[in-house]
Design a protein around this motif. Structure first.
Motif, PDB file in Angstrom:
ATOM      1  N   CYS A  32     -26.483  -3.377 -16.600  1.00  0.00           N
ATOM      2  CA  CYS A  32     -25.265  -2.774 -17.143  1.00  0.00           C
ATOM      3  C   CYS A  32     -25.508  -2.466 -18.607  1.00  0.00           C
ATOM      4  O   CYS A  32     -26.225  -3.203 -19.298  1.00  0.00           O
ATOM      5  N   MET A  33     -24.913  -1.392 -19.065  1.00  0.00           N
ATOM      6  CA  MET A  33     -24.921  -1.069 -20.485  1.00  0.00           C
ATOM      7  C   MET A  33     -23.515  -0.684 -20.881  1.00  0.00           C
ATOM      8  O   MET A  33     -22.770  -0.102 -20.091  1.00  0.00           O
ATOM      9  N   GLY A  34     -23.160  -1.030 -22.099  1.00  0.00           N
ATOM     10  CA  GLY A  34     -21.789  -0.760 -22.505  1.00  0.00           C
ATOM     11  C   GLY A  34     -21.661  -0.506 -23.993  1.00  0.00           C
ATOM     12  O   GLY A  34     -22.590  -0.729 -24.769  1.00  0.00           O
ATOM     13  N   TRP A  35     -20.509   0.021 -24.344  1.00  0.00           N
ATOM     14  CA  TRP A  35     -20.118   0.217 -25.736  1.00  0.00           C
ATOM     15  C   TRP A  35     -18.937  -0.701 -26.037  1.00  0.00           C
ATOM     16  O   TRP A  35     -17.973  -0.758 -25.269  1.00  0.00           O
ATOM     17  N   PHE A  36     -19.041  -1.367 -27.176  1.00  0.00           N
ATOM     18  CA  PHE A  36     -17.971  -2.238 -27.657  1.00  0.00           C
ATOM     19  C   PHE A  36     -17.619  -1.794 -29.067  1.00  0.00           C
ATOM     20  O   PHE A  36     -18.404  -1.105 -29.725  1.00  0.00           O
ATOM     21  N   ARG A  37     -16.453  -2.191 -29.545  1.00  0.00           N
ATOM     22  CA  ARG A  37     -16.094  -1.864 -30.923  1.00  0.00           C
ATOM     23  C   ARG A  37     -15.315  -3.020 -31.537  1.00  0.00           C
ATOM     24  O   ARG A  37     -14.660  -3.793 -30.833  1.00  0.00           O
ATOM     25  N   GLN A  38     -15.420  -3.097 -32.852  1.00  0.00           N
ATOM     26  CA  GLN A  38     -14.692  -4.129 -33.575  1.00  0.00           C
ATOM     27  C   GLN A  38     -14.192  -3.546 -34.890  1.00  0.00           C
ATOM     28  O   GLN A  38     -14.988  -3.082 -35.709  1.00  0.00           O
ATOM     29  N   ALA A  39     -12.884  -3.567 -35.043  1.00  0.00           N
ATOM     30  CA  ALA A  39     -12.253  -3.119 -36.277  1.00  0.00           C
ATOM     31  C   ALA A  39     -12.041  -4.326 -37.188  1.00  0.00           C
ATOM     32  O   ALA A  39     -11.964  -5.461 -36.712  1.00  0.00           O
ATOM     33  N   ASN A  83     -11.186  13.943 -29.266  1.00  0.00           N
ATOM     34  CA  ASN A  83      -9.806  13.701 -29.680  1.00  0.00           C
ATOM     35  C   ASN A  83      -9.673  12.328 -30.351  1.00  0.00           C
ATOM     36  O   ASN A  83      -8.800  11.531 -30.003  1.00  0.00           O
ATOM     37  N   LEU A  84     -10.535  12.091 -31.316  1.00  0.00           N
ATOM     38  CA  LEU A  84     -10.539  10.798 -31.994  1.00  0.00           C
ATOM     39  C   LEU A  84      -9.258  10.567 -32.777  1.00  0.00           C
ATOM     40  O   LEU A  84      -8.650  11.516 -33.312  1.00  0.00           O
ATOM     41  N   LYS A  85      -8.866   9.304 -32.814  1.00  0.00           N
ATOM     42  CA  LYS A  85      -7.648   8.901 -33.507  1.00  0.00           C
ATOM     43  C   LYS A  85      -7.989   7.864 -34.580  1.00  0.00           C
ATOM     44  O   LYS A  85      -9.012   7.180 -34.466  1.00  0.00           O
ATOM     45  N   PRO A  86      -7.146   7.731 -35.594  1.00  0.00           N
ATOM     46  CA  PRO A  86      -7.427   6.726 -36.638  1.00  0.00           C
ATOM     47  C   PRO A  86      -7.632   5.320 -36.068  1.00  0.00           C
ATOM     48  O   PRO A  86      -8.442   4.556 -36.604  1.00  0.00           O
ATOM     49  N   GLU A  87      -6.946   4.998 -34.981  1.00  0.00           N
ATOM     50  CA  GLU A  87      -7.098   3.672 -34.382  1.00  0.00           C
ATOM     51  C   GLU A  87      -8.440   3.476 -33.687  1.00  0.00           C
ATOM     52  O   GLU A  87      -8.753   2.382 -33.236  1.00  0.00           O
ATOM     53  N   ASP A  88      -9.243   4.536 -33.587  1.00  0.00           N
ATOM     54  CA  ASP A  88     -10.603   4.407 -33.053  1.00  0.00           C
ATOM     55  C   ASP A  88     -11.586   3.949 -34.124  1.00  0.00           C
ATOM     56  O   ASP A  88     -12.749   3.669 -33.820  1.00  0.00           O
ATOM     57  N   THR A  89     -11.134   3.877 -35.365  1.00  0.00           N
ATOM     58  CA  THR A  89     -11.997   3.442 -36.454  1.00  0.00           C
ATOM     59  C   THR A  89     -12.475   2.019 -36.214  1.00  0.00           C
ATOM     60  O   THR A  89     -11.675   1.108 -36.007  1.00  0.00           O
ATOM     61  N   ALA A  90     -13.795   1.837 -36.213  1.00  0.00           N
ATOM     62  CA  ALA A  90     -14.387   0.527 -35.929  1.00  0.00           C
ATOM     63  C   ALA A  90     -15.900   0.622 -36.056  1.00  0.00           C
ATOM     64  O   ALA A  90     -16.467   1.721 -36.146  1.00  0.00           O
ATOM     65  N   MET A  91     -16.534  -0.540 -36.015  1.00  0.00           N
ATOM     66  CA  MET A  91     -17.986  -0.587 -35.826  1.00  0.00           C
ATOM     67  C   MET A  91     -18.221  -0.581 -34.322  1.00  0.00           C
ATOM     68  O   MET A  91     -17.628  -1.379 -33.595  1.00  0.00           O
TER      69      MET A  91
END
Length: 122
Positions: A32-39, A83-91
């Motif tokens: 499995c491979m995935g994308w994660f994010r952390q603000a 359609n990126l949104k400000p709440e998508d801001t993260a590492m």
């Protein structure tokens, strides 16, 4: 397994970015491979993952806007973000792990990249 992300940057709301994650090292027939994010100040969350059968799962917050894919020839994982949104801001982090026979992707991944920053301005 080594994972190296790229493609982050700064965009305005409504814009697009494509993240890449180049994988090298040990390979597994089931994975499995995935994308994660952390603000800042928030817990890390799973954005999307894909397994060796091509099955994908997305977080509700990104469904219809983000697409995870894998180029098997290049051994590279992608995350197309529209359609990126400000709440998508993260590492944003790429992760990988083996998939157990008969199971889907694990809840905890063993291998992680160093992260790439995505900043979306209003």
């Amino acid at each position: 397994v080594q994972l190296v992300e790229s493609g982050g940057g700064s965009v305005q709301s409504g814009g697009s970015l494509r993240l890449s994650c180049a994988a090298s090292g040990d390979t597994y027939s089931r994975y499995c491979m995935g994308w994660f994010r952390q603000a800042p100040g928030k817990e890390r969350e799973k954005v999307a993952n894909i397994d060796d059968n091509g099955r994908t799962i997305y977080a509700d917050s990104v469904k219809g806007r983000f697409t995870i894919s894998k180029d098997y020839a290049k051994n590279t994982l992608y995350l197309q973000m529209n359609n990126l949104k400000p709440e998508d801001t993260a590492m944003y982090y790429c992760a990988a792990d083996r998939r157990q026979l008969g199971a889907y992707c694990p809840s905890v991944y063993s291998y992680w990249g160093q992260g790439t920053q995505v900043t979306v301005s209003a």
